[in-house]
Design an enzyme around this catalytic site. Structure first.
Site, PDB file in Angstrom:
ATOM      1  N   HIS A 255       0.576 -39.550 -22.089  1.00 35.63           N
ATOM      2  CA  HIS A 255       1.760 -39.197 -21.781  1.00 35.63           C
ATOM      3  C   HIS A 255       2.936 -40.275 -22.217  1.00 35.63           C
ATOM      4  CE1 HIS A 255      -0.124 -36.002 -19.774  1.00 35.63           C
ATOM      5  NE2 HIS A 255       0.893 -35.410 -19.489  1.00 35.63           N
TER       6      HIS A 255
ATOM      7  N   THR B 228       5.205   4.481   1.737  1.00 29.27           N
ATOM      8  CA  THR B 228       6.481   4.302   1.874  1.00 29.27           C
ATOM      9  C   THR B 228       6.723   4.268   3.417  1.00 29.27           C
ATOM     10  OG1 THR B 228       8.580   5.046   1.606  1.00 29.27           O
ATOM     11  CG2 THR B 228       7.204   6.703   2.486  1.00 29.27           C
TER      12      THR B 228
ATOM     13  N   GLU C   7      10.343  -1.845   3.890  1.00 26.94           N
ATOM     14  CA  GLU C   7      10.602  -1.452   2.610  1.00 26.94           C
ATOM     15  C   GLU C   7      12.139  -1.027   2.940  1.00 26.94           C
ATOM     16  OE1 GLU C   7       9.315   1.847  -0.751  1.00 26.94           O
ATOM     17  OE2 GLU C   7       8.648   2.071   1.212  1.00 26.94           O
ATOM     18  N   HIS C   8      12.331   0.152   3.726  1.00 23.90           N
ATOM     19  CA  HIS C   8      13.724   0.658   3.984  1.00 23.90           C
ATOM     20  C   HIS C   8      13.962   0.167   5.378  1.00 23.90           C
ATOM     21  CE1 HIS C   8      11.797   3.401   1.106  1.00 23.90           C
ATOM     22  NE2 HIS C   8      12.857   3.083   0.446  1.00 23.90           N
TER      23      HIS C   8
ATOM     24  N   ASP D  96      17.255   6.526  -2.367  1.00 25.64           N
ATOM     25  CA  ASP D  96      16.341   7.307  -3.342  1.00 25.64           C
ATOM     26  C   ASP D  96      16.591   7.800  -4.438  1.00 25.64           C
ATOM     27  OD1 ASP D  96      14.126   6.699  -1.157  1.00 25.64           O
ATOM     28  OD2 ASP D  96      14.243   8.343  -0.200  1.00 25.64           O
TER      29      ASP D  96
ATOM     30  N   GLU E 103       0.664 -41.971 -12.626  1.00 27.68           N
ATOM     31  CA  GLU E 103      -0.332 -40.704 -12.599  1.00 27.68           C
ATOM     32  C   GLU E 103      -1.694 -40.931 -13.447  1.00 27.68           C
ATOM     33  OE1 GLU E 103       1.899 -37.248 -13.504  1.00 27.68           O
ATOM     34  OE2 GLU E 103       3.035 -37.342 -11.803  1.00 27.68           O
TER      35      GLU E 103
ATOM     36  N   GLN F 211      11.304  10.285   5.491  1.00 28.01           N
ATOM     37  CA  GLN F 211      10.176   9.215   4.801  1.00 28.01           C
ATOM     38  C   GLN F 211       8.852   9.977   5.209  1.00 28.01           C
ATOM     39  OE1 GLN F 211      10.916   6.992   2.312  1.00 28.01           O
ATOM     40  NE2 GLN F 211      12.931   8.069   2.710  1.00 28.01           N
TER      41      GLN F 211
ATOM     42  N   HIS G 251       6.789  12.081   2.734  1.00 28.21           N
ATOM     43  CA  HIS G 251       6.020  11.500   1.494  1.00 28.21           C
ATOM     44  C   HIS G 251       4.693  11.541   1.407  1.00 28.21           C
ATOM     45  CE1 HIS G 251       9.349  10.146  -0.967  1.00 28.21           C
ATOM     46  NE2 HIS G 251      10.100   9.602  -0.107  1.00 28.21           N
TER      47      HIS G 251
END
Length: 440
Positions: free
Chosen positions: A425, A240, A332-333, A366, A420, A262, A265
């Site tokens: 096709h 984190t 992330e945050h 969270d 092409e 944080q 963690h």
């Protein structure tokens, strides 16, 4: 305790910020691939027996089955602390409010009379949801994975979380209680790369899934990378991280508390403050000393996280430069604790989630903001989103044309096919008409 990086004056790279200038944990997912490859292969070939062996090797617990019995889920919820149950129920309620609004409706566009394209949103058929269980217990991650999957109307889902020696080889009972509360009855005592392999390949107890989501350690991330393609994944989520963009108006008590929140963690967790105020930086450094001394998990998590190369205080000359730094960092945050915080937050481009002002700490996200906390890490927020209902949906185009609508555009299709050098096709269009298509 925490280092400083001074980007003021001539030190600020006006031609672009090299991400290597900024704090970041060293994570070598490629190196971890070679460690998880034999584990995943073993689970592929030996199934449940391999999972039982890895539970003993990595988790120190002897188990005779991997699937958690239904009675263990029922018991866990019955014995759950009523306060924890009430908090989980409120977290679920708020998450449903937010994620229900993310549902997407089918939309049909009439391209021409008789010719339509409908974008249909179809949920993934079956998903595996990973919930970490190493240093901490994360029932909140059960909520954050299950709620968007349910709101996307995924038909089948299974949860995996590591077996715990303390609980007789079952995942933590609070995780089991959260599963029961959410109506998820398929839960497995499996962790790490072996859990991802179980979901990808299936075993005697667990049917394979189409997609795996949820945070985990570097070995979970490596297994996701290895098996991506066989399964869809949300992201290779690593440790984190929090970044805080703050000016002199920020309260150093709040800033320090949020950095520590944080850091607790994981020793590899990143805590970064970006500020144009030297006074704030100094006050935060003092607060860190005071607050860290008064909390838990100091030696094994917080101290190494705050002192590691992934954390630091970045000094800039102003909020304009600060915005450039946090966009380059792509946290992330990201917390914005500045004057006119809402206006500053509106200018941020790269972040997993943005927390605005003094009363929106990451801890709120969270657990109970209603937002999702499964977010991109390691700078991936510059190209990836957090987990949402859309993560579990696939957009399918349904093309519906009448003969007349096809005839109108047939010449263009044939022309492009010839350009092409793909004549078959064009022939596939001509075969539908007993005359030469217009424009061919």
């Amino acid at each position: 305790m925490i280092s400083r990086i001074d980007l003021r004056g001539d030190a600020f790279p006006e031609d672009g910020i090299d991400r290597d200038l900024l704090p970041r944990a060293e994570l070598d997912v490629e190196a971890a691939l070679e460690k998880v490859r034999p584990i995943c292969d073993d689970v592929k070939h030996r199934g449940t027996a391999a999972l039982i062996d890895y539970a003993e090797k990595f988790d120190g617990v002897a188990i005779d089955r991997v699937r958690v019995p239904a009675e263990a889920l029922t018991r866990a919820l019955a014995e759950l602390d009523p306060r924890v149950r009430a908090a989980l129920e409120e977290s679920i309620r708020r998450a449903r409010l937010v994620h229900r609004e993310q549902r997407r409706a089918d939309h049909t566009t009439q391209v021409v009379p008789g010719g339509t394209v409908t974008e249909r949103w179809v949920p993934v058929e079956r998903v595996g949801l990973y919930v970490p269980g190493g240093r901490s217990v994360y029932p909140s991650s059960v909520v954050m994975n299950v709620v968007p999957a349910q709101e996307a109307e995924v038909g089948s889902m299974a949860v995996a979380s590591p077996p715990q020696q303390e609980f007789g080889g079952l995942p933590h009972p609070t995780i089991l209680a959260a599963c029961e509360l959410l109506g998820v009855d398929e839960v497995y005592a499996a962790g790490g790369a072996q859990a991802v392999a179980m979901f990808a390949y299936g075993t005697e107890e667990c049917r394979p899934v189409s997609m795996v989501t949820g945070p985990g350690n570097i070995y979970v991330a490596a297994a996701k990378r290895l098996l991506k393609g066989r399964i869809g994944i949300d992201a290779e989520a690593g440790p984190t991280e929090i970044a805080i963009l703050a000016d002199a108006t920020a309260d150093p008590v709040h800033v320090a508390a949020d950095l520590i929140s944080q850091a607790e963690h994981d020793p590899l967790a990143a805590a970064v403050l970006v500020t144009d105020s030297v006074d704030l930086a100094e006050a935060v450094e003092k607060e860190l000393q005071t607050q860290v001394a008064a909390t838990k998990h100091v030696e094994d998590r917080i101290a190494p996280a705050l002192s590691g190369r992934q954390s630091g205080i970045v000094l800039v000359d102003g909020i304009e430069q600060g915005l450039r730094v946090v966009d380059a960092y792509a946290a992330e945050h990201l917390e914005i604790q500045t004057e006119n915080a809402s206006a500053v937050a509106a200018r941020v481009r790269n972040a997993g989630a943005i927390f605005v002002g003094a009363y929106a700490p990451v801890s709120l996200g969270d657990y109970a903001a209603g937002s999702n906390h499964v977010l991109p890490t390691g700078g991936c927020a510059c190209h990836s989103s957090g987990l949402s209902v859309q993560s579990f949906l696939r957009g399918v185009h349904v093309v519906d044309y009448t003969r007349e609508a096809l005839a109108e555009v047939a010449g263009h299709v044939v022309t492009l096919a010839d350009a092409e050098d793909l004549p078959a096709h064009g022939a596939a269009v001509r075969a539908r008409f007993d005359w030469t298509v217009p424009g061919s």
